[in-house]
Scaffold this motif. Sequence first.
Motif, PDB file in Angstrom:
ATOM      1  N   SER A   6     -31.578  26.418  -3.763  1.00  0.00           N
ATOM      2  CA  SER A   6     -31.288  27.912  -4.198  1.00  0.00           C
ATOM      3  C   SER A   6     -29.544  27.802  -4.447  1.00  0.00           C
ATOM      4  CB  SER A   6     -31.338  28.873  -2.963  1.00  0.00           C
ATOM      5  OG  SER A   6     -30.944  30.255  -3.433  1.00  0.00           O
ATOM      6  N   ARG A   7     -28.997  26.986  -3.353  1.00  0.00           N
ATOM      7  CA  ARG A   7     -27.318  27.074  -3.605  1.00  0.00           C
ATOM      8  C   ARG A   7     -27.157  26.215  -4.899  1.00  0.00           C
ATOM      9  NH1 ARG A   7     -22.411  28.905  -1.390  1.00  0.00           N
ATOM     10  NH2 ARG A   7     -20.751  27.187  -1.604  1.00  0.00           N
ATOM     11  N   THR A   8     -27.839  25.251  -5.327  1.00  0.00           N
ATOM     12  CA  THR A   8     -27.553  24.384  -6.098  1.00  0.00           C
ATOM     13  C   THR A   8     -27.629  25.175  -7.585  1.00  0.00           C
ATOM     14  OG1 THR A   8     -28.361  22.272  -5.260  1.00  0.00           O
ATOM     15  CG2 THR A   8     -28.230  22.384  -7.601  1.00  0.00           C
ATOM     16  N   ARG A   9     -28.788  26.013  -7.571  1.00  0.00           N
ATOM     17  CA  ARG A   9     -29.004  26.842  -8.719  1.00  0.00           C
ATOM     18  C   ARG A   9     -27.575  27.775  -8.750  1.00  0.00           C
ATOM     19  NH1 ARG A   9     -33.812  27.329 -11.667  1.00  0.00           N
ATOM     20  NH2 ARG A   9     -35.243  25.915 -11.067  1.00  0.00           N
ATOM     21  N   LEU A  10     -27.318  28.321  -7.807  1.00  0.00           N
ATOM     22  CA  LEU A  10     -26.369  29.393  -7.736  1.00  0.00           C
ATOM     23  C   LEU A  10     -24.923  28.595  -8.174  1.00  0.00           C
ATOM     24  CD1 LEU A  10     -24.698  31.829  -7.262  1.00  0.00           C
ATOM     25  CD2 LEU A  10     -24.772  31.343  -4.813  1.00  0.00           C
ATOM     26  N   LEU A  11     -24.672  27.651  -7.927  1.00  0.00           N
ATOM     27  CA  LEU A  11     -23.482  26.755  -8.358  1.00  0.00           C
ATOM     28  C   LEU A  11     -23.720  26.442  -9.926  1.00  0.00           C
ATOM     29  CD1 LEU A  11     -23.084  24.090  -5.407  1.00  0.00           C
ATOM     30  CD2 LEU A  11     -21.475  26.194  -5.769  1.00  0.00           C
ATOM     31  N   LEU A  12     -24.776  25.946 -10.412  1.00  0.00           N
ATOM     32  CA  LEU A  12     -25.086  25.903 -11.653  1.00  0.00           C
ATOM     33  C   LEU A  12     -24.732  27.142 -12.615  1.00  0.00           C
ATOM     34  CD1 LEU A  12     -27.983  23.338 -11.971  1.00  0.00           C
ATOM     35  CD2 LEU A  12     -25.634  22.604 -12.689  1.00  0.00           C
ATOM     36  N   SER A  13     -24.976  28.371 -12.048  1.00  0.00           N
ATOM     37  CA  SER A  13     -25.324  29.410 -13.093  1.00  0.00           C
ATOM     38  C   SER A  13     -23.583  29.866 -13.041  1.00  0.00           C
ATOM     39  CB  SER A  13     -25.861  30.634 -12.041  1.00  0.00           C
ATOM     40  OG  SER A  13     -25.185  31.005 -10.952  1.00  0.00           O
ATOM     41  N   GLU A  56     -14.305  24.705  -9.194  1.00  0.00           N
ATOM     42  CA  GLU A  56     -14.088  25.982  -8.396  1.00  0.00           C
ATOM     43  C   GLU A  56     -15.422  26.559  -7.931  1.00  0.00           C
ATOM     44  OE1 GLU A  56     -11.417  28.098  -7.819  1.00  0.00           O
ATOM     45  OE2 GLU A  56     -10.540  26.186  -7.520  1.00  0.00           O
ATOM     46  N   ALA A  57     -16.469  25.968  -8.357  1.00  0.00           N
ATOM     47  CA  ALA A  57     -17.774  26.745  -8.178  1.00  0.00           C
ATOM     48  C   ALA A  57     -18.304  27.036  -6.833  1.00  0.00           C
ATOM     49  CB  ALA A  57     -18.929  25.793  -8.765  1.00  0.00           C
ATOM     50  N   PRO A  58     -17.634  25.940  -5.968  1.00  0.00           N
ATOM     51  CA  PRO A  58     -18.439  26.373  -4.390  1.00  0.00           C
ATOM     52  C   PRO A  58     -17.452  27.694  -3.893  1.00  0.00           C
ATOM     53  CG  PRO A  58     -18.182  24.005  -4.730  1.00  0.00           C
ATOM     54  CD  PRO A  58     -17.604  24.863  -5.871  1.00  0.00           C
ATOM     55  N   ARG A  59     -16.071  27.763  -4.330  1.00  0.00           N
ATOM     56  CA  ARG A  59     -15.684  28.888  -3.846  1.00  0.00           C
ATOM     57  C   ARG A  59     -15.885  30.303  -4.356  1.00  0.00           C
ATOM     58  NH1 ARG A  59     -12.108  32.161  -5.727  1.00  0.00           N
ATOM     59  NH2 ARG A  59     -11.884  30.998  -7.849  1.00  0.00           N
ATOM     60  N   ARG A  60     -16.188  30.015  -5.747  1.00  0.00           N
ATOM     61  CA  ARG A  60     -16.860  31.276  -6.550  1.00  0.00           C
ATOM     62  C   ARG A  60     -18.146  31.675  -6.021  1.00  0.00           C
ATOM     63  NH1 ARG A  60     -17.029  29.812 -12.809  1.00  0.00           N
ATOM     64  NH2 ARG A  60     -17.650  32.181 -12.630  1.00  0.00           N
ATOM     65  N   ALA A  61     -18.987  30.801  -5.674  1.00  0.00           N
ATOM     66  CA  ALA A  61     -20.241  31.240  -5.019  1.00  0.00           C
ATOM     67  C   ALA A  61     -20.198  31.800  -3.721  1.00  0.00           C
ATOM     68  CB  ALA A  61     -20.938  29.872  -4.877  1.00  0.00           C
ATOM     69  N   ASP A  62     -19.198  31.312  -3.030  1.00  0.00           N
ATOM     70  CA  ASP A  62     -18.843  31.980  -1.671  1.00  0.00           C
ATOM     71  C   ASP A  62     -18.328  33.369  -2.007  1.00  0.00           C
ATOM     72  OD1 ASP A  62     -19.973  29.787  -0.170  1.00  0.00           O
ATOM     73  OD2 ASP A  62     -17.690  28.889  -0.077  1.00  0.00           O
ATOM     74  N   HIS A  63     -17.712  33.592  -2.946  1.00  0.00           N
ATOM     75  CA  HIS A  63     -17.222  34.832  -3.141  1.00  0.00           C
ATOM     76  C   HIS A  63     -18.047  35.744  -3.754  1.00  0.00           C
ATOM     77  CE1 HIS A  63     -14.232  38.137  -4.725  1.00  0.00           C
ATOM     78  NE2 HIS A  63     -14.831  37.676  -5.814  1.00  0.00           N
ATOM     79  N   ALA A  64     -19.145  35.264  -4.619  1.00  0.00           N
ATOM     80  CA  ALA A  64     -20.230  35.995  -5.122  1.00  0.00           C
ATOM     81  C   ALA A  64     -21.227  36.470  -4.161  1.00  0.00           C
ATOM     82  CB  ALA A  64     -20.842  35.259  -6.155  1.00  0.00           C
ATOM     83  N   LEU A  65     -21.379  35.808  -3.201  1.00  0.00           N
ATOM     84  CA  LEU A  65     -22.339  36.179  -2.091  1.00  0.00           C
ATOM     85  C   LEU A  65     -21.795  37.151  -1.056  1.00  0.00           C
ATOM     86  CD1 LEU A  65     -23.553  32.394  -1.091  1.00  0.00           C
ATOM     87  CD2 LEU A  65     -25.154  34.339  -2.109  1.00  0.00           C
ATOM     88  N   ARG A  66     -20.416  36.993  -1.047  1.00  0.00           N
ATOM     89  CA  ARG A  66     -19.793  38.363  -0.249  1.00  0.00           C
ATOM     90  C   ARG A  66     -19.681  39.543  -0.925  1.00  0.00           C
ATOM     91  NH1 ARG A  66     -16.034  34.043   1.025  1.00  0.00           N
ATOM     92  NH2 ARG A  66     -14.458  34.669  -0.650  1.00  0.00           N
TER      93      ARG A  66
END
Length: 371
Positions: A6-13, A56-66
């Motif tokens: 799920s995390r991988t798909r989020l990063l790719l998105s 930048e994807a991991p940082r953006r993913a964490d921000h999106a989840l928050r």
Amino acid sequence: MTRSQSRTRLLLSLVVEAGDPRLVAWRERCDPVELWHAVVRGGPEIPDPWREAAAEAPRRADHALRRAEEAGARWLVPGSAAWPVALDDLDEVDGIGHVAGAPLGLWVRGGGDLSSIAAAPVAVVGARGCTTYGAEAASDIAADCADQGHAVVSGAAFGIDACAHRGALLAGGPTVAVLACGVDVDYPRAHAALLRRIGEEGLVISEFAPGAEPQRHRFLVRNRLIAALSVGVVVVEAARRSGSLNTLHWADQLGRTTMVVPGPITSQASCGTHLAVRDGKALLVTSGRDVVADTFGVVDADLPAISPAARRVWLRLGTEPQPAEQVAAALRLSPVAVLRALRELERHAVVAGDENGWRRDRVPGGTQGVG
């Protein structure tokens, strides 16, 4: 679907723009985890924008989840129990323009279950600058469809979309707004209250991360989701070059029922819908009853007053017996809910059950059920 997948798909998105046809070609070669590793490695076959965005994807993913948590939204991916499998059809058809493929995942805001709400929905879309006639037609058709147990899908835009959502809500049915921005972004701003109510009584969904602002091309990208989620698509008003016709074209490619509402022959707001009928691209409908009949092959008058769940179960049944468990799996409903609906239908003498399962029996007045 594991948390890692799920995390991988989020990063790719966050790396690949939604609807990018290059993603379709890559997914035919490898799974999302393998693709992500290839993007991170940055081989020469990886598009430069993907490789540059990966850092930048991991940082953006964490921000999106928050942001999603603050908005009461969640990230949903294929393989999840609530995933609407109808979206997977997008991987089986050619794209339109420079848009193709099923989404990597969806952001969903609202308390409803997407797979349940999306069991038999109808999309009602049309012009932003609609006429009074079009607004009334959209509201009435959406209300009729909702009253007959079908969720109404639209894009929350001004004009026909807003009328469709409001019509469904007035009828007490669920409605789904598919956005071209983040699910926590009120766009258009004037629809903040409408989007809040949709989120309370239906669902607001998007493949764009929370906080994402709308961009012109994203409206065409989201149109494929409206078409794929729906069993049938109704365009109420559309000029010759209306974006609503793009949704109709997607529905046609996907094998959904395509319908339009006629307007005055002098109205520019309806010339696109009239052309769709002339070209054999759509059926002409004038009411919600027409929409349900053309989409599901059943007329509302054939059934007694039953609950929406019972109607969905009846629409799923045919003349050949189906086990209740099979019906429950197909509709993504609990076996208990399906059995309750079947007992309700049995009391009205429109279904029959035996050791092989359940089937349509007849409708009031002795008319045989439609298979």
